[in-house]
Write a protein that holds these residues in place. Structure first.
Motif, PDB file in Angstrom:
ATOM      1  N   VAL A  95       0.858  -1.178   0.000  1.00  0.00           N
ATOM      2  CA  VAL A  95       0.000   0.000   0.000  1.00  0.00           C
ATOM      3  C   VAL A  95       0.896   1.230   0.000  1.00  0.00           C
ATOM      4  O   VAL A  95       1.791   1.350   0.833  1.00  0.00           O
ATOM      5  CB  VAL A  95      -0.916   0.008   1.249  1.00  0.00           C
ATOM      6  CG1 VAL A  95      -1.662   1.336   1.367  1.00  0.00           C
ATOM      7  CG2 VAL A  95      -1.886  -1.162   1.202  1.00  0.00           C
ATOM      8  N   VAL A  97       0.910   5.273   0.369  1.00  0.00           N
ATOM      9  CA  VAL A  97       0.167   6.465   0.768  1.00  0.00           C
ATOM     10  C   VAL A  97       1.094   7.656   0.588  1.00  0.00           C
ATOM     11  O   VAL A  97       2.202   7.677   1.124  1.00  0.00           O
ATOM     12  CB  VAL A  97      -0.321   6.376   2.229  1.00  0.00           C
ATOM     13  CG1 VAL A  97      -0.982   7.683   2.659  1.00  0.00           C
ATOM     14  CG2 VAL A  97      -1.284   5.210   2.403  1.00  0.00           C
ATOM     15  N   SER A 112      -4.755  10.272  -7.694  1.00  0.00           N
ATOM     16  CA  SER A 112      -5.875   9.357  -7.984  1.00  0.00           C
ATOM     17  C   SER A 112      -5.736   8.707  -9.360  1.00  0.00           C
ATOM     18  O   SER A 112      -6.378   7.707  -9.650  1.00  0.00           O
ATOM     19  CB  SER A 112      -7.215  10.084  -7.866  1.00  0.00           C
ATOM     20  OG  SER A 112      -7.354  11.025  -8.912  1.00  0.00           O
ATOM     21  N   SER A 118      -2.520   4.326  -3.160  1.00  0.00           N
ATOM     22  CA  SER A 118      -3.774   3.951  -2.505  1.00  0.00           C
ATOM     23  C   SER A 118      -4.402   5.082  -1.710  1.00  0.00           C
ATOM     24  O   SER A 118      -5.609   5.095  -1.495  1.00  0.00           O
ATOM     25  CB  SER A 118      -3.528   2.776  -1.555  1.00  0.00           C
ATOM     26  OG  SER A 118      -2.946   1.698  -2.249  1.00  0.00           O
ATOM     27  N   GLY A 119      -3.576   6.016  -1.238  1.00  0.00           N
ATOM     28  CA  GLY A 119      -4.121   7.067  -0.393  1.00  0.00           C
ATOM     29  C   GLY A 119      -3.278   8.323  -0.439  1.00  0.00           C
ATOM     30  O   GLY A 119      -2.182   8.341  -1.005  1.00  0.00           O
ATOM     31  N   PHE A 137      -6.616   0.527   5.234  1.00  0.00           N
ATOM     32  CA  PHE A 137      -5.906  -0.443   4.396  1.00  0.00           C
ATOM     33  C   PHE A 137      -5.518  -1.737   5.100  1.00  0.00           C
ATOM     34  O   PHE A 137      -5.219  -2.726   4.444  1.00  0.00           O
ATOM     35  CB  PHE A 137      -4.642   0.212   3.794  1.00  0.00           C
ATOM     36  CG  PHE A 137      -4.956   1.437   2.995  1.00  0.00           C
ATOM     37  CD1 PHE A 137      -5.617   1.337   1.778  1.00  0.00           C
ATOM     38  CD2 PHE A 137      -4.642   2.697   3.462  1.00  0.00           C
ATOM     39  CE1 PHE A 137      -5.924   2.468   1.031  1.00  0.00           C
ATOM     40  CE2 PHE A 137      -4.947   3.841   2.729  1.00  0.00           C
ATOM     41  CZ  PHE A 137      -5.592   3.711   1.515  1.00  0.00           C
TER      42      PHE A 137
END
Length: 143
Positions: A95, A97, A112, A118-119, A137
């Motif tokens: 993940v 971020v 995005s 993912s974030g 997550f």
């Protein structure tokens, strides 16, 4: 509590890395935190081609990468692009971020458009921000 096997911090700001590391240690969500100062070093770490000396020789794949946008050598966007092209086994279950001090809404929009991101969170990482990342997550890890 279940722990993440590793977290990778990618930020050229030593103070930010220090604060993030202290916060992550305090939260107790992993026993292994790696720090790199730019996207190139992060890629070298992930692919084990860097000059990283580990006494135990273990380079655990991070489950979470906290990525800065503005860095020298290779910025967060360039890292995300290069990460997208890594072998699937290096990308699986990771993940990413983005942490940024940028107030530019275009950055969130741009993030995005990268499936590997993912974030998106504002710097400096807070316990609330970290809790939000974990709940979003990695549900079940904070129990």
């Amino acid at each position: 509590m279940k722990k993440l096997n590793s977290i990778l911090l990618v930020d050229d700001d030593m103070a930010t890395n220090f604060i993030s590391k202290m916060l992550i240690k305090k939260a107790g969500i992993t026993d292994h935190i790696e720090t790199t100062l730019n996207g190139r070093q992060a890629l070298d770490y992930l692919t084990n081609t860097g000059k990283y000396e580990k006494s135990d020789g273990i380079f655990p794949q991070p489950m979470l990468i906290l990525l800065d946008i503005n860095m020298p050598v290779m910025d967060g966007w360039e890292f995300a692009e290069a990460f997208s092209n890594l072998d699937e086994n290096l990308r699986d279950n990771v993940v990413i971020v983005m942490l940024t001090s940028s107030l530019n809404p275009d950055d969130k929009e741009k993030a995005s458009n990268f499936p590997v991101i993912s974030g998106f969170q504002n710097k400096i990482l807070t316990i609330e921000g970290l809790t939000s990342i974990m709940n979003t997550f990695f549900p079940g890890y904070l129990d």
